[in-house]
Design a protein around this motif. Structure first.
Motif, PDB file in Angstrom:
ATOM      1  N   GLY A  42      -8.443  -8.718   0.283  1.00 29.89           N
ATOM      2  CA  GLY A  42      -8.614  -8.500   1.389  1.00 29.89           C
ATOM      3  C   GLY A  42      -7.472  -8.354   2.211  1.00 29.89           C
ATOM      4  O   GLY A  42      -7.480  -8.318   3.646  1.00 29.89           O
ATOM      5  N   LYS A  43      -6.220  -7.915   1.839  1.00 32.91           N
ATOM      6  CA  LYS A  43      -4.819  -7.700   2.435  1.00 32.91           C
ATOM      7  C   LYS A  43      -4.545  -6.347   2.196  1.00 32.91           C
ATOM      8  O   LYS A  43      -4.958  -5.840   0.983  1.00 32.91           O
ATOM      9  CB  LYS A  43      -3.921  -8.668   2.370  1.00 32.91           C
ATOM     10  CG  LYS A  43      -4.300 -10.160   2.710  1.00 32.91           C
ATOM     11  CD  LYS A  43      -3.134 -11.113   2.471  1.00 32.91           C
ATOM     12  CE  LYS A  43      -3.314 -12.439   3.027  1.00 32.91           C
ATOM     13  NZ  LYS A  43      -2.279 -13.252   2.791  1.00 32.91           N
ATOM     14  N   GLU A  44      -3.800  -5.827   3.111  1.00 36.60           N
ATOM     15  CA  GLU A  44      -3.127  -4.318   2.788  1.00 36.60           C
ATOM     16  C   GLU A  44      -2.061  -4.389   1.870  1.00 36.60           C
ATOM     17  O   GLU A  44      -1.467  -5.754   1.789  1.00 36.60           O
ATOM     18  CB  GLU A  44      -2.716  -3.992   4.157  1.00 36.60           C
ATOM     19  CG  GLU A  44      -3.677  -3.618   5.035  1.00 36.60           C
ATOM     20  CD  GLU A  44      -3.198  -2.764   6.349  1.00 36.60           C
ATOM     21  OE1 GLU A  44      -4.005  -2.285   6.909  1.00 36.60           O
ATOM     22  OE2 GLU A  44      -2.097  -2.647   6.399  1.00 36.60           O
ATOM     23  N   ARG A  45      -1.710  -3.505   1.175  1.00 39.67           N
ATOM     24  CA  ARG A  45      -0.667  -3.278   0.256  1.00 39.67           C
ATOM     25  C   ARG A  45       0.704  -3.625   1.096  1.00 39.67           C
ATOM     26  O   ARG A  45       0.716  -2.630   2.139  1.00 39.67           O
ATOM     27  CB  ARG A  45      -0.870  -2.174  -0.570  1.00 39.67           C
ATOM     28  CG  ARG A  45       0.279  -2.057  -1.826  1.00 39.67           C
ATOM     29  CD  ARG A  45      -0.185  -0.906  -2.795  1.00 39.67           C
ATOM     30  NE  ARG A  45      -1.400  -1.087  -3.266  1.00 39.67           N
ATOM     31  CZ  ARG A  45      -1.746  -0.308  -4.266  1.00 39.67           C
ATOM     32  NH1 ARG A  45      -1.249   0.683  -4.891  1.00 39.67           N
ATOM     33  NH2 ARG A  45      -3.272  -0.337  -4.782  1.00 39.67           N
ATOM     34  N   GLU A  46       1.430  -4.426   0.473  1.00 45.30           N
ATOM     35  CA  GLU A  46       2.820  -4.593   1.487  1.00 45.30           C
ATOM     36  C   GLU A  46       3.871  -4.516   0.607  1.00 45.30           C
ATOM     37  O   GLU A  46       3.946  -4.946  -0.675  1.00 45.30           O
ATOM     38  CB  GLU A  46       2.709  -5.978   2.017  1.00 45.30           C
ATOM     39  CG  GLU A  46       2.982  -7.014   1.263  1.00 45.30           C
ATOM     40  CD  GLU A  46       3.159  -8.397   1.939  1.00 45.30           C
ATOM     41  OE1 GLU A  46       3.329  -8.307   3.060  1.00 45.30           O
ATOM     42  OE2 GLU A  46       2.722  -9.487   1.157  1.00 45.30           O
ATOM     43  N   VAL A  47       5.029  -3.704   1.044  1.00 46.68           N
ATOM     44  CA  VAL A  47       6.282  -3.629   0.255  1.00 46.68           C
ATOM     45  C   VAL A  47       6.995  -5.050   0.230  1.00 46.68           C
ATOM     46  O   VAL A  47       6.841  -5.951   1.193  1.00 46.68           O
ATOM     47  CB  VAL A  47       7.182  -2.748   0.953  1.00 46.68           C
ATOM     48  CG1 VAL A  47       7.663  -3.259   2.326  1.00 46.68           C
ATOM     49  CG2 VAL A  47       8.393  -2.328   0.046  1.00 46.68           C
ATOM     50  N   VAL A  48       7.553  -5.240  -0.883  1.00 54.95           N
ATOM     51  CA  VAL A  48       8.518  -6.387  -0.794  1.00 54.95           C
ATOM     52  C   VAL A  48       9.949  -6.087  -1.195  1.00 54.95           C
ATOM     53  O   VAL A  48      10.800  -7.118  -0.805  1.00 54.95           O
ATOM     54  CB  VAL A  48       7.869  -7.413  -2.136  1.00 54.95           C
ATOM     55  CG1 VAL A  48       6.493  -8.131  -1.779  1.00 54.95           C
ATOM     56  CG2 VAL A  48       7.967  -6.892  -3.489  1.00 54.95           C
ATOM     57  N   ALA A  49      10.105  -5.005  -1.762  1.00 58.30           N
ATOM     58  CA  ALA A  49      11.600  -4.588  -2.028  1.00 58.30           C
ATOM     59  C   ALA A  49      11.657  -3.200  -2.208  1.00 58.30           C
ATOM     60  O   ALA A  49      10.626  -2.452  -2.849  1.00 58.30           O
ATOM     61  CB  ALA A  49      12.298  -5.467  -3.063  1.00 58.30           C
ATOM     62  N   ALA A  50      12.629  -2.508  -1.713  1.00 56.56           N
ATOM     63  CA  ALA A  50      12.958  -1.020  -2.189  1.00 56.56           C
ATOM     64  C   ALA A  50      14.461  -0.834  -2.427  1.00 56.56           C
ATOM     65  O   ALA A  50      15.338  -1.358  -1.899  1.00 56.56           O
ATOM     66  CB  ALA A  50      12.374  -0.003  -1.116  1.00 56.56           C
ATOM     67  N   GLN A  51      14.624   0.343  -3.060  1.00 54.42           N
ATOM     68  CA  GLN A  51      16.012   0.861  -3.600  1.00 54.42           C
ATOM     69  C   GLN A  51      16.128   2.189  -3.788  1.00 54.42           C
ATOM     70  O   GLN A  51      15.035   2.644  -4.159  1.00 54.42           O
ATOM     71  CB  GLN A  51      16.642  -0.264  -4.689  1.00 54.42           C
ATOM     72  CG  GLN A  51      17.721   0.188  -5.336  1.00 54.42           C
ATOM     73  CD  GLN A  51      18.154  -0.836  -6.472  1.00 54.42           C
ATOM     74  OE1 GLN A  51      17.503  -1.415  -6.982  1.00 54.42           O
ATOM     75  NE2 GLN A  51      19.325  -0.551  -6.552  1.00 54.42           N
TER      76      GLN A  51
END
Length: 123
Positions: A42-51
């Motif tokens: 029920g939620k959108e895909r969300e970023v947790v970390a990027a590099q």
């Protein structure tokens, strides 16, 4: 053919830790942006970390410094170390790589995706 293979998901109690891995074939992870996302029902895909290279983009949000992205260039593998896990961290976690340009925190930015690995945190 590019493939991102994830591993390391599972079930853990609140306060515990997990380390996710994502190994790439057919593509050099260190050449461009790479990221970890998560998605719960029920939620959108969300970023947790990027590099990209040595530059780490932090997105405090819900994870608030508990998660750390890293890479091993020799193994062509990226990692997500998750500490002090909470029930609200329960989600499918995806690795992503190769930017089309644009915002590193946007799912639309990435060309390649892993299949996803389930993380379940119980209270």
């Amino acid at each position: 053919q590019v493939e991102l293979q994830e591993s390391g998901g599972g079930s853990v109690q609140a306060g515990g830790s997990l380390k996710l891995s994502c190994t790439a074939s057919g593509y050099r992870l260190s050449s461009d942006w790479m990221a970890w996302f998560r998605q719960s029902p029920g939620k959108e895909r969300e970023v947790v970390a990027a590099q990209i290279g040595d530059r780490v983009a932090s997105y405090p949000g819900a994870v608030n410094g508990r998660f750390t992205i890293s890479q091993d260039t020799a193994k062509n593998t990226m990692y997500l170390q998750m500490n002090d896990l909470k029930p609200e961290d329960t989600a499918i976690y995806y690795c992503a790589a190769s930017s089309r340009g644009g915002d590193a925190k946007s799912p639309q930015t990435y060309r390649y995706w892993g299949q996803g690995t389930q993380v379940t945190v119980s209270s």
